[in-house]
Design a protein around this motif. Structure first.
Motif, mmCIF file in Angstrom:
data_model
loop_
_atom_site.group_PDB
_atom_site.id
_atom_site.type_symbol
_atom_site.label_atom_id
_atom_site.label_comp_id
_atom_site.label_asym_id
_atom_site.label_seq_id
_atom_site.Cartn_x
_atom_site.Cartn_y
_atom_site.Cartn_z
ATOM 1 N N ILE A 3 34.971 52.188 52.956
ATOM 2 C CA ILE A 3 34.828 53.038 51.769
ATOM 3 C C ILE A 3 36.106 53.832 51.469
ATOM 4 O O ILE A 3 36.549 53.852 50.318
ATOM 5 N N PRO A 4 36.747 54.468 52.464
ATOM 6 C CA PRO A 4 38.000 55.179 52.137
ATOM 7 C C PRO A 4 39.078 54.253 51.571
ATOM 8 O O PRO A 4 39.829 54.658 50.680
ATOM 9 N N TRP A 5 39.136 53.012 52.048
ATOM 10 C CA TRP A 5 40.133 52.069 51.533
ATOM 11 C C TRP A 5 39.810 51.674 50.096
ATOM 12 O O TRP A 5 40.717 51.502 49.271
ATOM 13 N N ILE A 6 38.529 51.501 49.793
ATOM 14 C CA ILE A 6 38.128 51.155 48.423
ATOM 15 C C ILE A 6 38.460 52.308 47.485
ATOM 16 O O ILE A 6 39.003 52.102 46.393
ATOM 17 N N ILE A 7 38.152 53.524 47.914
ATOM 18 C CA ILE A 7 38.467 54.711 47.100
ATOM 19 C C ILE A 7 39.977 54.824 46.917
ATOM 20 O O ILE A 7 40.463 55.084 45.803
ATOM 21 N N ALA A 8 40.731 54.612 47.987
ATOM 22 C CA ALA A 8 42.200 54.669 47.893
ATOM 23 C C ALA A 8 42.726 53.609 46.927
ATOM 24 O O ALA A 8 43.645 53.882 46.141
ATOM 25 N N ALA A 9 42.139 52.407 46.965
ATOM 26 C CA ALA A 9 42.568 51.343 46.052
ATOM 27 C C ALA A 9 42.275 51.731 44.601
ATOM 28 O O ALA A 9 43.113 51.517 43.711
ATOM 29 N N GLU A 10 41.113 52.316 44.357
ATOM 30 C CA GLU A 10 40.758 52.738 42.998
ATOM 31 C C GLU A 10 41.705 53.836 42.511
ATOM 32 O O GLU A 10 42.189 53.802 41.376
ATOM 33 N N ILE A 11 41.976 54.802 43.361
ATOM 34 C CA ILE A 11 42.899 55.884 42.998
ATOM 35 C C ILE A 11 44.294 55.317 42.746
ATOM 36 O O ILE A 11 44.940 55.656 41.740
ATOM 37 N N ALA A 12 44.750 54.436 43.624
ATOM 38 C CA ALA A 12 46.077 53.824 43.450
ATOM 39 C C ALA A 12 46.138 53.025 42.146
ATOM 40 O O ALA A 12 47.147 53.078 41.425
ATOM 41 N N PHE A 13 45.058 52.310 41.824
ATOM 42 C CA PHE A 13 44.993 51.538 40.570
ATOM 43 C C PHE A 13 45.250 52.450 39.374
ATOM 44 O O PHE A 13 46.114 52.186 38.546
ATOM 45 N N TRP A 14 44.515 53.555 39.300
ATOM 46 C CA TRP A 14 44.647 54.440 38.141
ATOM 47 C C TRP A 14 45.967 55.205 38.153
ATOM 48 O O TRP A 14 46.531 55.495 37.094
ATOM 49 N N LEU A 50 43.131 44.226 54.106
ATOM 50 C CA LEU A 50 42.482 45.245 54.954
ATOM 51 C C LEU A 50 41.031 44.886 55.256
ATOM 52 O O LEU A 50 40.557 45.075 56.378
ATOM 53 N N THR A 51 40.342 44.355 54.262
ATOM 54 C CA THR A 51 38.933 43.990 54.452
ATOM 55 C C THR A 51 38.792 42.845 55.447
ATOM 56 O O THR A 51 37.959 42.907 56.354
ATOM 57 N N THR A 52 39.599 41.806 55.299
ATOM 58 C CA THR A 52 39.485 40.671 56.218
ATOM 59 C C THR A 52 39.924 41.044 57.628
ATOM 60 O O THR A 52 39.321 40.581 58.605
ATOM 61 N N ILE A 53 40.942 41.886 57.747
ATOM 62 C CA ILE A 53 41.356 42.343 59.088
ATOM 63 C C ILE A 53 40.229 43.131 59.741
ATOM 64 O O ILE A 53 39.942 42.949 60.929
ATOM 65 N N ASP A 54 39.581 43.987 58.961
ATOM 66 C CA ASP A 54 38.474 44.777 59.483
ATOM 67 C C ASP A 54 37.355 43.872 60.003
ATOM 68 O O ASP A 54 36.817 44.084 61.094
ATOM 69 N N LEU A 55 37.039 42.834 59.250
ATOM 70 C CA LEU A 55 35.996 41.897 59.689
ATOM 71 C C LEU A 55 36.447 41.094 60.909
ATOM 72 O O LEU A 55 35.660 40.856 61.825
ATOM 73 N N LYS A 56 37.701 40.656 60.903
ATOM 74 C CA LYS A 56 38.205 39.847 62.015
ATOM 75 C C LYS A 56 38.209 40.628 63.327
ATOM 76 O O LYS A 56 38.034 40.057 64.391
ATOM 77 N N HIS A 65 32.114 46.218 52.703
ATOM 78 C CA HIS A 65 32.966 45.030 52.641
ATOM 79 C C HIS A 65 32.651 44.239 51.362
ATOM 80 O O HIS A 65 33.547 43.723 50.699
ATOM 81 N N GLY A 66 31.370 44.164 51.032
ATOM 82 C CA GLY A 66 30.954 43.493 49.797
ATOM 83 C C GLY A 66 31.450 44.225 48.566
ATOM 84 O O GLY A 66 31.881 43.606 47.587
ATOM 85 N N ILE A 67 31.414 45.555 48.607
ATOM 86 C CA ILE A 67 31.915 46.347 47.485
ATOM 87 C C ILE A 67 33.411 46.101 47.302
ATOM 88 O O ILE A 67 33.901 46.046 46.171
ATOM 89 N N ALA A 68 34.120 45.934 48.398
ATOM 90 C CA ALA A 68 35.556 45.630 48.299
ATOM 91 C C ALA A 68 35.760 44.317 47.536
ATOM 92 O O ALA A 68 36.643 44.228 46.676
ATOM 93 N N ALA A 69 34.941 43.321 47.817
ATOM 94 C CA ALA A 69 35.053 42.035 47.119
ATOM 95 C C ALA A 69 34.701 42.193 45.639
ATOM 96 O O ALA A 69 35.362 41.608 44.769
ATOM 97 N N ILE A 70 33.669 42.988 45.340
ATOM 98 C CA ILE A 70 33.310 43.246 43.947
ATOM 99 C C ILE A 70 34.469 43.952 43.246
ATOM 100 O O ILE A 70 34.852 43.593 42.134
ATOM 101 N N TYR A 71 35.021 44.956 43.901
ATOM 102 C CA TYR A 71 36.156 45.696 43.331
ATOM 103 C C TYR A 71 37.292 44.743 42.981
ATOM 104 O O TYR A 71 37.875 44.823 41.900
ATOM 105 N N ILE A 72 37.606 43.849 43.889
ATOM 106 C CA ILE A 72 38.713 42.916 43.681
ATOM 107 C C ILE A 72 38.408 41.991 42.499
ATOM 108 O O ILE A 72 39.249 41.804 41.609
#
Length: 174
Positions: A3-14, A50-56, A65-72
């Motif tokens: 979740i923090p990575w997804i939030i960081a990605a959204e903030i970085a996007f904007w 980051l998501t795939t490394i986390d899963l690996k 992890h699913g939300i990260a894929a939706i975000y992408i």
């Protein structure tokens, strides 16, 4: 913890979008603005990594992890549209450009069908990311939550398709 990575990605996007708009309109540097707009896929790529490394590493697959894929998927499919929306809002707020009139009738139906195509694209990209995460993680973790995300998103996509088609079949009046 994704979740923090997804939030960081959204903030970085904007942030890169805002810097791109400031570069374009305030600094009058259109090439620099293109550079910043081009950073948005880089943000998506970093989130995928980051998501795939986390899963690996064996982290149990989760909704985040699913939300990260939706975000992408959404970011890639709607990225140009979101940038155009931000550009329009920037011009309205800072340059007092008049607002567009809301779409009605066939124009609204056509617009919604275009957005449906984008949603289908987002789903295909997101589902591809989910599938890639599942394959990459292998047996290191239970990936069933990722499949569940894909199913729920599929239902949302069908509902969106029905609503979008309704605007074509029953166009709104002016």
């Amino acid at each position: 913890m994704m979740i923090p990575w997804i939030i960081a990605a959204e903030i970085a996007f904007w942030i890169v979008i805002i810097i791109g708009l400031i570069s374009r309109y305030v600094l009058k540097m259109p090439k620099l603005s293109i550079f910043f707009f081009a950073l948005t896929p880089v943000i998506d790529l970093l989130l995928i990594i980051l998501t795939t490394i986390d899963l690996k590493r064996g982290t149990p697959a989760s909704t985040s992890h699913g939300i990260a894929a939706i975000y992408i998927g959404v970011s890639i499919a709607y990225g140009k549209t979101m940038i155009a929306w931000a550009d329009e809002k920037f011009q309205q707020w800072f340059f007092k450009k008049p607002k567009k009139t809301p779409l009605t009738g066939k124009a609204k139906g056509l617009y919604d069908m275009k957005m449906l195509v984008r949603h289908i694209s987002a789903f295909a990209i997101g589902a591809g990311c989910l599938y890639g995460m599942i394959r990459f993680a292998g047996t290191a973790t239970d990936t069933s939550p990722l499949l569940q995300i894909m199913k729920v998103w599929g239902i949302v996509l069908v509902i969106d398709a029905v609503i979008s088609l309704s605007y074509v079949i029953f166009p709104s009046r002016k």
